[in-house]
Design a protein around this motif. Structure first.
Motif, PDB file in Angstrom:
ATOM      1  N   LEU A 175       0.848  -1.198   0.000  1.00 14.64           N
ATOM      2  CA  LEU A 175       0.000   0.000   0.000  1.00 14.64           C
ATOM      3  C   LEU A 175       0.882   1.246   0.000  1.00 14.64           C
ATOM      4  CD1 LEU A 175      -2.510  -1.189   2.729  1.00 14.64           C
ATOM      5  CD2 LEU A 175      -2.769  -1.380   0.246  1.00 14.64           C
ATOM      6  N   TYR A 176       0.536   2.199  -0.842  1.00 15.42           N
ATOM      7  CA  TYR A 176       1.335   3.403  -1.009  1.00 15.42           C
ATOM      8  C   TYR A 176       0.722   4.597  -0.266  1.00 15.42           C
ATOM      9  CZ  TYR A 176       3.622   0.898  -4.846  1.00 15.42           C
ATOM     10  OH  TYR A 176       4.328  -0.020  -5.599  1.00 15.42           O
ATOM     11  N   ASP A 177       1.599   5.487   0.189  1.00 11.48           N
ATOM     12  CA  ASP A 177       1.188   6.773   0.774  1.00 11.48           C
ATOM     13  C   ASP A 177       0.296   6.611   2.007  1.00 11.48           C
ATOM     14  OD1 ASP A 177       2.480   8.362  -1.299  1.00 11.48           O
ATOM     15  OD2 ASP A 177       0.851   7.727  -2.631  1.00 11.48           O
ATOM     16  N   MET A 178       0.583   5.605   2.823  1.00  8.87           N
ATOM     17  CA  MET A 178      -0.169   5.449   4.063  1.00  8.87           C
ATOM     18  C   MET A 178       0.278   6.459   5.115  1.00  8.87           C
ATOM     19  SD  MET A 178      -2.354   3.183   3.244  1.00  8.87           S
ATOM     20  CE  MET A 178      -3.194   2.809   4.789  1.00  8.87           C
ATOM     21  N   ALA A 179       1.353   7.175   4.830  1.00 13.96           N
ATOM     22  CA  ALA A 179       1.784   8.316   5.643  1.00 13.96           C
ATOM     23  C   ALA A 179       2.051   9.473   4.696  1.00 13.96           C
ATOM     24  CB  ALA A 179       3.035   7.992   6.453  1.00 13.96           C
ATOM     25  N   GLY A 180       1.521  10.635   5.011  1.00 13.93           N
ATOM     26  CA  GLY A 180       1.762  11.811   4.203  1.00 13.93           C
ATOM     27  C   GLY A 180       0.913  11.879   2.944  1.00 13.93           C
ATOM     28  N   ASN A 181       1.242  12.813   2.086  1.00 14.45           N
ATOM     29  CA  ASN A 181       0.544  13.136   0.852  1.00 14.45           C
ATOM     30  C   ASN A 181      -0.812  13.777   1.148  1.00 14.45           C
ATOM     31  OD1 ASN A 181       1.170  13.377  -1.831  1.00 14.45           O
ATOM     32  ND2 ASN A 181       0.062  11.546  -2.455  1.00 14.45           N
ATOM     33  N   VAL A 182      -1.874  12.997   1.370  1.00 20.48           N
ATOM     34  CA  VAL A 182      -3.136  13.588   1.831  1.00 20.48           C
ATOM     35  C   VAL A 182      -3.692  12.773   2.992  1.00 20.48           C
ATOM     36  CG1 VAL A 182      -3.749  14.653  -0.371  1.00 20.48           C
ATOM     37  CG2 VAL A 182      -4.525  12.329   0.116  1.00 20.48           C
ATOM     38  N   SER A 183      -4.379  13.445   3.894  1.00 14.61           N
ATOM     39  CA  SER A 183      -5.079  12.755   4.969  1.00 14.61           C
ATOM     40  C   SER A 183      -6.263  11.997   4.378  1.00 14.61           C
ATOM     41  CB  SER A 183      -5.578  13.752   6.020  1.00 14.61           C
ATOM     42  OG  SER A 183      -4.508  14.388   6.653  1.00 14.61           O
ATOM     43  N   GLU A 184      -6.547  10.818   4.924  1.00  7.38           N
ATOM     44  CA  GLU A 184      -7.549   9.936   4.333  1.00  7.38           C
ATOM     45  C   GLU A 184      -8.752   9.755   5.266  1.00  7.38           C
ATOM     46  OE1 GLU A 184      -5.610   6.324   3.135  1.00  7.38           O
ATOM     47  OE2 GLU A 184      -3.951   7.412   2.183  1.00  7.38           O
ATOM     48  N   TRP A 185      -9.928  10.005   4.711  1.00  6.26           N
ATOM     49  CA  TRP A 185     -11.162   9.810   5.467  1.00  6.26           C
ATOM     50  C   TRP A 185     -11.387   8.326   5.759  1.00  6.26           C
ATOM     51  CZ3 TRP A 185     -13.657  13.730   7.572  1.00  6.26           C
ATOM     52  CH2 TRP A 185     -13.647  14.985   6.961  1.00  6.26           C
ATOM     53  N   CYS A 186     -11.846   8.046   6.959  1.00  4.32           N
ATOM     54  CA  CYS A 186     -12.340   6.715   7.331  1.00  4.32           C
ATOM     55  C   CYS A 186     -13.850   6.795   7.525  1.00  4.32           C
ATOM     56  CB  CYS A 186     -11.678   6.235   8.623  1.00  4.32           C
ATOM     57  SG  CYS A 186      -9.903   5.933   8.467  1.00  4.32           S
ATOM     58  N   GLN A 187     -14.480   5.653   7.612  1.00  5.33           N
ATOM     59  CA  GLN A 187     -15.934   5.635   7.747  1.00  5.33           C
ATOM     60  C   GLN A 187     -16.400   6.076   9.130  1.00  5.33           C
ATOM     61  OE1 GLN A 187     -17.973   5.141   5.261  1.00  5.33           O
ATOM     62  NE2 GLN A 187     -19.852   5.275   6.451  1.00  5.33           N
ATOM     63  N   ASP A 188     -15.568   5.867  10.139  1.00  3.02           N
ATOM     64  CA  ASP A 188     -15.978   6.006  11.530  1.00  3.02           C
ATOM     65  C   ASP A 188     -16.309   7.426  11.979  1.00  3.02           C
ATOM     66  OD1 ASP A 188     -14.518   3.644  11.065  1.00  3.02           O
ATOM     67  OD2 ASP A 188     -14.042   3.433  13.176  1.00  3.02           O
ATOM     68  N   VAL A 189     -17.285   7.510  12.847  1.00  2.00           N
ATOM     69  CA  VAL A 189     -17.484   8.701  13.673  1.00  2.00           C
ATOM     70  C   VAL A 189     -16.301   8.802  14.632  1.00  2.00           C
ATOM     71  CG1 VAL A 189     -18.912   9.666  15.533  1.00  2.00           C
ATOM     72  CG2 VAL A 189     -19.997   8.655  13.507  1.00  2.00           C
ATOM     73  N   TYR A 190     -15.870  10.022  14.932  1.00  7.36           N
ATOM     74  CA  TYR A 190     -14.736  10.227  15.825  1.00  7.36           C
ATOM     75  C   TYR A 190     -15.191  10.477  17.254  1.00  7.36           C
ATOM     76  CZ  TYR A 190     -10.790  12.490  18.147  1.00  7.36           C
ATOM     77  OH  TYR A 190      -9.790  12.822  19.040  1.00  7.36           O
ATOM     78  N   ASN A 191     -14.492   9.839  18.187  1.00  9.20           N
ATOM     79  CA  ASN A 191     -14.665  10.121  19.609  1.00  9.20           C
ATOM     80  C   ASN A 191     -13.310   9.967  20.271  1.00  9.20           C
ATOM     81  OD1 ASN A 191     -15.054   9.422  22.537  1.00  9.20           O
ATOM     82  ND2 ASN A 191     -17.180   9.866  22.013  1.00  9.20           N
ATOM     83  N   GLN A 192     -12.881  10.978  20.999  1.00  6.16           N
ATOM     84  CA  GLN A 192     -11.558  10.973  21.614  1.00  6.16           C
ATOM     85  C   GLN A 192     -11.358   9.778  22.541  1.00  6.16           C
ATOM     86  OE1 GLN A 192     -10.048  14.708  23.235  1.00  6.16           O
ATOM     87  NE2 GLN A 192      -9.298  13.630  25.046  1.00  6.16           N
ATOM     88  N   ASN A 193     -12.421   9.331  23.207  1.00 11.13           N
ATOM     89  CA  ASN A 193     -12.307   8.276  24.212  1.00 11.13           C
ATOM     90  C   ASN A 193     -12.790   6.914  23.725  1.00 11.13           C
ATOM     91  OD1 ASN A 193     -11.420  10.222  26.201  1.00 11.13           O
ATOM     92  ND2 ASN A 193     -13.546  10.905  26.325  1.00 11.13           N
ATOM     93  N   TYR A 194     -12.946   6.751  22.421  1.00 13.35           N
ATOM     94  CA  TYR A 194     -13.538   5.514  21.893  1.00 13.35           C
ATOM     95  C   TYR A 194     -12.715   4.276  22.222  1.00 13.35           C
ATOM     96  CZ  TYR A 194     -15.382   2.075  18.621  1.00 13.35           C
ATOM     97  OH  TYR A 194     -15.912   0.936  18.054  1.00 13.35           O
ATOM     98  N   TYR A 195     -11.399   4.392  22.291  1.00  7.49           N
ATOM     99  CA  TYR A 195     -10.563   3.213  22.506  1.00  7.49           C
ATOM    100  C   TYR A 195     -10.845   2.534  23.848  1.00  7.49           C
ATOM    101  CZ  TYR A 195      -7.568   4.260  18.463  1.00  7.49           C
ATOM    102  OH  TYR A 195      -7.078   4.481  17.196  1.00  7.49           O
ATOM    103  N   SER A 196     -11.356   3.278  24.796  1.00  9.63           N
ATOM    104  CA  SER A 196     -11.625   2.701  26.117  1.00  9.63           C
ATOM    105  C   SER A 196     -12.863   1.809  26.118  1.00  9.63           C
ATOM    106  CB  SER A 196     -11.786   3.806  27.163  1.00  9.63           C
ATOM    107  OG  SER A 196     -12.901   4.634  26.852  1.00  9.63           O
ATOM    108  N   VAL A 197     -13.699   1.928  25.075  1.00 13.03           N
ATOM    109  CA  VAL A 197     -14.924   1.117  25.005  1.00 13.03           C
ATOM    110  C   VAL A 197     -15.012   0.325  23.698  1.00 13.03           C
ATOM    111  CG1 VAL A 197     -16.213   2.679  26.502  1.00 13.03           C
ATOM    112  CG2 VAL A 197     -16.252   3.048  24.034  1.00 13.03           C
ATOM    113  N   SER A 198     -13.998   0.402  22.874  1.00 11.95           N
ATOM    114  CA  SER A 198     -14.020  -0.255  21.567  1.00 11.95           C
ATOM    115  C   SER A 198     -14.092  -1.771  21.706  1.00 11.95           C
ATOM    116  CB  SER A 198     -12.758   0.120  20.781  1.00 11.95           C
ATOM    117  OG  SER A 198     -12.682  -0.605  19.574  1.00 11.95           O
TER     118      SER A 198
END
Length: 252
Positions: A175-198
């Motif tokens: 996979l190319y450009d997984m760092a840099g070039n452009v930021s890539e949208w993901c499907q997920d809604v964002y929540n700062q604390n999601y990892y604690s309940v994922s």
């Protein structure tokens, strides 16, 4: 579009507390199991592909067209990505396309590396691995905002803004450009604390929230934001010169 097959697997998502540049939303580190394999675009969706599928250029089209068909599609909102995959799916005969979940994105970006900071390992970027804020970008950034002083003047990655896709070496999954070039949208809604309940299996993000996840950093960003675990977010209707995406096909 070209795709790479990623088999089912498990990985540790997030960053160590000792990782330099770590954000508050990158923990706690946790095991993730992806029970189904999927295909991921080897490159960010290009301007040429966008025009071929949509028949038009997105918002701020004049600036968009100045890049060229081999460059990543930019000025793309999360809402725009949904329009793109709907149009792509209408034309597809045997595949169903979508954005990656955030967990799929990090699993893919790691390329089989477990504890490393970047897709290529732990070595700080030097301009040969990815496109980020180097001496070429400095003038462009200062023209946009005179307070931009973070460009690495010791590095020459060859581009003042984004680069054509696939210029830099791929990661361990091809996979190319997984760092840099452009930021890539993901499907997920964002929540700062999601990892604690994922959930451990096939996490797909919070059920509610105002923003959507972006991953991978971009051409105007300094190295800490290029890290595999680094997270960012934006309103889903926001368009920016460094926002793009790639598609996946398969389960979730």
């Amino acid at each position: 579009m070209e795709f790479a097959w990623l088999k089912p697997g498990r990985f540790t998502m997030g960053s160590l507390q000792s990782e330099v540049g770590r954000g508050k939303d990158e923990g706690p580190r946790h095991q993730v199991v992806l029970t189904e394999g999927f295909y991921m675009g080897t490159h960010e969706v290009t301007q040429g592909q966008w025009i071929a599928v949509m028949g038009t250029v997105p918002w701020l089209g004049e600036d968009f067209l100045q890049l060229g068909p081999a460059y990543p599609a930019v000025y793309i909102s999360w809402q725009d990505t949904q329009d793109f995959v709907r149009a792509l799916n209408l034309a597809a005969e045997d595949s169903l396309y979508r954005l990656p979940t955030e967990s799929e994105w990090e699993y893919a970006a790691r390329g089989g590396l477990e504890d490393n900071r970047y897709p290529w390992g732990d070595k700080e970027p030097d301009g040969s691995q990815c496109n980020y804020a180097d001496k070429n970008a400095d003038q462009t950034l200062r023209e946009m905002d005179k307070t931009c002083t973070w460009a690495d003047m010791s590095v020459d990655d060859g581009y003042a803004r984004c680069a054509p896709v696939g210029i830099y070496p791929p990661n361990g999954y091809g996979l190319y450009d997984m760092a840099g070039n452009v930021s890539e949208w993901c499907q997920d809604v964002y929540n700062q604390n999601y990892y604690s309940v994922s959930p451990a299996k096939n996490p797909s993000g919070p059920s509610r929230g105002e923003k959507r996840v972006l991953r991978g950093g971009s051409w105007d960003i300094f190295p800490p934001t290029l890290r595999l675990a680094a997270r960012s977010s934006f309103n889903p209707d926001n368009r920016a010169y460094d926002h793009g995406f790639r598609c996946v096909s398969g389960s979730n």
